[in-house]
Write a protein that holds these residues in place. Structure first.
Motif, PDB file in Angstrom:
ATOM      1  N   LEU A  34       0.830  -1.209   0.000  1.00  0.00           N
ATOM      2  CA  LEU A  34       0.000   0.000   0.000  1.00  0.00           C
ATOM      3  C   LEU A  34       0.864   1.258   0.000  1.00  0.00           C
ATOM      4  O   LEU A  34       0.594   2.201  -0.748  1.00  0.00           O
ATOM      5  CB  LEU A  34      -0.930   0.002   1.218  1.00  0.00           C
ATOM      6  CG  LEU A  34      -2.064  -1.020   1.193  1.00  0.00           C
ATOM      7  CD1 LEU A  34      -2.777  -1.049   2.540  1.00  0.00           C
ATOM      8  CD2 LEU A  34      -3.039  -0.710   0.074  1.00  0.00           C
ATOM      9  N   LEU A  35       1.894   1.269   0.808  1.00  0.00           N
ATOM     10  CA  LEU A  35       2.779   2.434   0.851  1.00  0.00           C
ATOM     11  C   LEU A  35       3.508   2.606  -0.481  1.00  0.00           C
ATOM     12  O   LEU A  35       3.655   3.722  -0.975  1.00  0.00           O
ATOM     13  CB  LEU A  35       3.780   2.317   2.000  1.00  0.00           C
ATOM     14  CG  LEU A  35       4.753   3.483   2.161  1.00  0.00           C
ATOM     15  CD1 LEU A  35       4.034   4.825   2.237  1.00  0.00           C
ATOM     16  CD2 LEU A  35       5.621   3.264   3.384  1.00  0.00           C
ATOM     17  N   ARG A  36       3.939   1.502  -1.075  1.00  0.00           N
ATOM     18  CA  ARG A  36       4.629   1.596  -2.363  1.00  0.00           C
ATOM     19  C   ARG A  36       3.710   2.215  -3.425  1.00  0.00           C
ATOM     20  O   ARG A  36       4.132   3.030  -4.238  1.00  0.00           O
ATOM     21  CB  ARG A  36       5.119   0.225  -2.816  1.00  0.00           C
ATOM     22  CG  ARG A  36       5.980   0.330  -4.085  1.00  0.00           C
ATOM     23  CD  ARG A  36       6.792  -0.879  -4.403  1.00  0.00           C
ATOM     24  NE  ARG A  36       7.574  -1.433  -3.328  1.00  0.00           N
ATOM     25  CZ  ARG A  36       8.685  -0.906  -2.810  1.00  0.00           C
ATOM     26  NH1 ARG A  36       9.131   0.259  -3.262  1.00  0.00           N
ATOM     27  NH2 ARG A  36       9.344  -1.513  -1.851  1.00  0.00           N
ATOM     28  N   ARG A  37       2.433   1.846  -3.408  1.00  0.00           N
ATOM     29  CA  ARG A  37       1.475   2.427  -4.369  1.00  0.00           C
ATOM     30  C   ARG A  37       1.354   3.939  -4.181  1.00  0.00           C
ATOM     31  O   ARG A  37       1.312   4.690  -5.153  1.00  0.00           O
ATOM     32  CB  ARG A  37       0.092   1.790  -4.199  1.00  0.00           C
ATOM     33  CG  ARG A  37      -0.029   0.464  -4.877  1.00  0.00           C
ATOM     34  CD  ARG A  37      -1.479   0.040  -4.919  1.00  0.00           C
ATOM     35  NE  ARG A  37      -1.577  -1.328  -4.452  1.00  0.00           N
ATOM     36  CZ  ARG A  37      -2.639  -1.896  -3.936  1.00  0.00           C
ATOM     37  NH1 ARG A  37      -3.756  -1.214  -3.788  1.00  0.00           N
ATOM     38  NH2 ARG A  37      -2.631  -3.149  -3.562  1.00  0.00           N
ATOM     39  N   VAL A  38       1.282   4.370  -2.938  1.00  0.00           N
ATOM     40  CA  VAL A  38       1.196   5.802  -2.646  1.00  0.00           C
ATOM     41  C   VAL A  38       2.464   6.510  -3.123  1.00  0.00           C
ATOM     42  O   VAL A  38       2.391   7.548  -3.795  1.00  0.00           O
ATOM     43  CB  VAL A  38       0.976   6.043  -1.132  1.00  0.00           C
ATOM     44  CG1 VAL A  38       1.127   7.516  -0.791  1.00  0.00           C
ATOM     45  CG2 VAL A  38      -0.387   5.528  -0.708  1.00  0.00           C
ATOM     46  N   ILE A  39       3.601   5.954  -2.810  1.00  0.00           N
ATOM     47  CA  ILE A  39       4.867   6.562  -3.218  1.00  0.00           C
ATOM     48  C   ILE A  39       4.959   6.631  -4.739  1.00  0.00           C
ATOM     49  O   ILE A  39       5.319   7.666  -5.304  1.00  0.00           O
ATOM     50  CB  ILE A  39       6.062   5.787  -2.620  1.00  0.00           C
ATOM     51  CG1 ILE A  39       6.119   6.016  -1.110  1.00  0.00           C
ATOM     52  CG2 ILE A  39       7.379   6.201  -3.289  1.00  0.00           C
ATOM     53  CD1 ILE A  39       7.100   5.115  -0.383  1.00  0.00           C
ATOM     54  N   ASP A  40       4.603   5.537  -5.412  1.00  0.00           N
ATOM     55  CA  ASP A  40       4.676   5.512  -6.882  1.00  0.00           C
ATOM     56  C   ASP A  40       3.742   6.533  -7.518  1.00  0.00           C
ATOM     57  O   ASP A  40       4.056   7.102  -8.562  1.00  0.00           O
ATOM     58  CB  ASP A  40       4.369   4.112  -7.410  1.00  0.00           C
ATOM     59  CG  ASP A  40       5.481   3.122  -7.123  1.00  0.00           C
ATOM     60  OD1 ASP A  40       6.589   3.551  -6.741  1.00  0.00           O
ATOM     61  OD2 ASP A  40       5.232   1.903  -7.265  1.00  0.00           O
ATOM     62  N   SER A  41       2.593   6.775  -6.902  1.00  0.00           N
ATOM     63  CA  SER A  41       1.637   7.703  -7.502  1.00  0.00           C
ATOM     64  C   SER A  41       1.908   9.165  -7.144  1.00  0.00           C
ATOM     65  O   SER A  41       1.482  10.061  -7.855  1.00  0.00           O
ATOM     66  CB  SER A  41       0.207   7.339  -7.095  1.00  0.00           C
ATOM     67  OG  SER A  41       0.012   7.591  -5.720  1.00  0.00           O
ATOM     68  N   MET A  42       2.635   9.394  -6.052  1.00  0.00           N
ATOM     69  CA  MET A  42       2.799  10.768  -5.596  1.00  0.00           C
ATOM     70  C   MET A  42       4.230  11.300  -5.629  1.00  0.00           C
ATOM     71  O   MET A  42       4.447  12.481  -5.850  1.00  0.00           O
ATOM     72  CB  MET A  42       2.270  10.905  -4.164  1.00  0.00           C
ATOM     73  CG  MET A  42       0.787  10.668  -4.051  1.00  0.00           C
ATOM     74  SD  MET A  42       0.208  10.852  -2.358  1.00  0.00           S
ATOM     75  CE  MET A  42       0.373  12.603  -2.132  1.00  0.00           C
ATOM     76  N   PHE A  43       5.206  10.443  -5.368  1.00  0.00           N
ATOM     77  CA  PHE A  43       6.552  10.951  -5.147  1.00  0.00           C
ATOM     78  C   PHE A  43       7.565  10.536  -6.205  1.00  0.00           C
ATOM     79  O   PHE A  43       8.475  11.262  -6.507  1.00  0.00           O
ATOM     80  CB  PHE A  43       7.064  10.502  -3.767  1.00  0.00           C
ATOM     81  CG  PHE A  43       6.223  11.003  -2.635  1.00  0.00           C
ATOM     82  CD1 PHE A  43       6.292  12.323  -2.238  1.00  0.00           C
ATOM     83  CD2 PHE A  43       5.350  10.155  -1.983  1.00  0.00           C
ATOM     84  CE1 PHE A  43       5.520  12.793  -1.192  1.00  0.00           C
ATOM     85  CE2 PHE A  43       4.574  10.615  -0.934  1.00  0.00           C
ATOM     86  CZ  PHE A  43       4.651  11.931  -0.538  1.00  0.00           C
ATOM     87  N   ARG A  44       7.464   9.325  -6.656  1.00  0.00           N
ATOM     88  CA  ARG A  44       8.375   8.760  -7.651  1.00  0.00           C
ATOM     89  C   ARG A  44       9.788   8.482  -7.106  1.00  0.00           C
ATOM     90  O   ARG A  44      10.136   7.386  -6.816  1.00  0.00           O
ATOM     91  CB  ARG A  44       8.482   9.625  -8.900  1.00  0.00           C
ATOM     92  CG  ARG A  44       7.182   9.874  -9.590  1.00  0.00           C
ATOM     93  CD  ARG A  44       6.909   8.817 -10.623  1.00  0.00           C
ATOM     94  NE  ARG A  44       5.650   9.134 -11.294  1.00  0.00           N
ATOM     95  CZ  ARG A  44       4.669   8.278 -11.385  1.00  0.00           C
ATOM     96  NH1 ARG A  44       4.786   7.082 -10.902  1.00  0.00           N
ATOM     97  NH2 ARG A  44       3.563   8.624 -11.992  1.00  0.00           N
ATOM     98  N   ASP A  45      10.617   9.515  -6.974  1.00  0.00           N
ATOM     99  CA  ASP A  45      12.030   9.314  -6.662  1.00  0.00           C
ATOM    100  C   ASP A  45      12.384   9.757  -5.238  1.00  0.00           C
ATOM    101  O   ASP A  45      11.710  10.575  -4.632  1.00  0.00           O
ATOM    102  CB  ASP A  45      12.904  10.100  -7.644  1.00  0.00           C
ATOM    103  CG  ASP A  45      12.728   9.615  -9.072  1.00  0.00           C
ATOM    104  OD1 ASP A  45      12.529   8.411  -9.265  1.00  0.00           O
ATOM    105  OD2 ASP A  45      12.784  10.467  -9.981  1.00  0.00           O
TER     106      ASP A  45
END
Length: 175
Positions: A34-45
């Motif tokens: 779940l956290l990875r999905r949030v990071i991928d959609s909002m932060f990227r790098d």
């Protein structure tokens, strides 16, 4: 930056309170996903995932009935699932028992000796853990057990945190 998972209490002892102890690994994997999905959609790098691990919620012997081996087995399930799910570091936080957190550090090291481990303890108003350990004793034990970063969280406010960190640094300046 670092964002931590929502897995602080996702161990077999705390999950048993809602009859979910058999789903411990799945709960931890899902927290990372779940956290990875949030990071991928909002932060990227430039965002690292910290696998959050808190105390087991039971007392270790001699103060309770849980043996060090049982504690290590519980940590192995949770930490193993977090590492398998791809966290970038393990964050051990809000521990009050030095024996318990050292079991957690040793377990993380046994699973993946290269995984960064951050170990933080909580202190009472008298600058000791609930079992009476001083900041110097804690710092030496965490450092010698193999934590990469040692520290303090929660406790009684910023002034106390600064004082405890100073005492920890004096005890283990190389940490």
């Amino acid at each position: 930056g670092i964002i931590e998972t929502n897995t602080f209490s996702a161990n077999i002892f705390k999950l048993s309170e809602c009859d979910m102890q058999d789903q411990c690994a799945e709960v931890n994997r899902t927290g990372v996903e779940l956290l990875r999905r949030v990071i991928d959609s909002m932060f990227r790098d430039n965002v690292y995932i910290a696998g959050s691990v808190g105390p087991l919620g039971v007392r270790l012997a001699p103060f309770g009935r849980i043996t060090p081996q049982q504690a290590a087995a519980a940590f192995e399930i949770q930490i193993g699932a977090l590492i398998a799910a791809g966290v970038d570091l393990i964050l051990l936080e809000t521990f009050t028992d030095l024996a318990e957190i050292t079991e957690a550090i040793q377990t993380a090291r046994a699973i993946d000796e290269n995984m960064p481990v951050v170990a933080q303890m909580t202190f009472t108003r008298d600058d000791r853990t609930t079992l009476g350990d001083t900041p110097a004793q804690v710092a030496r034990a965490l450092f010698e057990t193999g934590a990469d970063v040692i520290g303090v969280n929660c406790s009684s406010g910023p002034a106390q945190l600064l004082r405890i960190l100073h005492l920890m640094h004096l005890a283990v300046p190389e940490a």
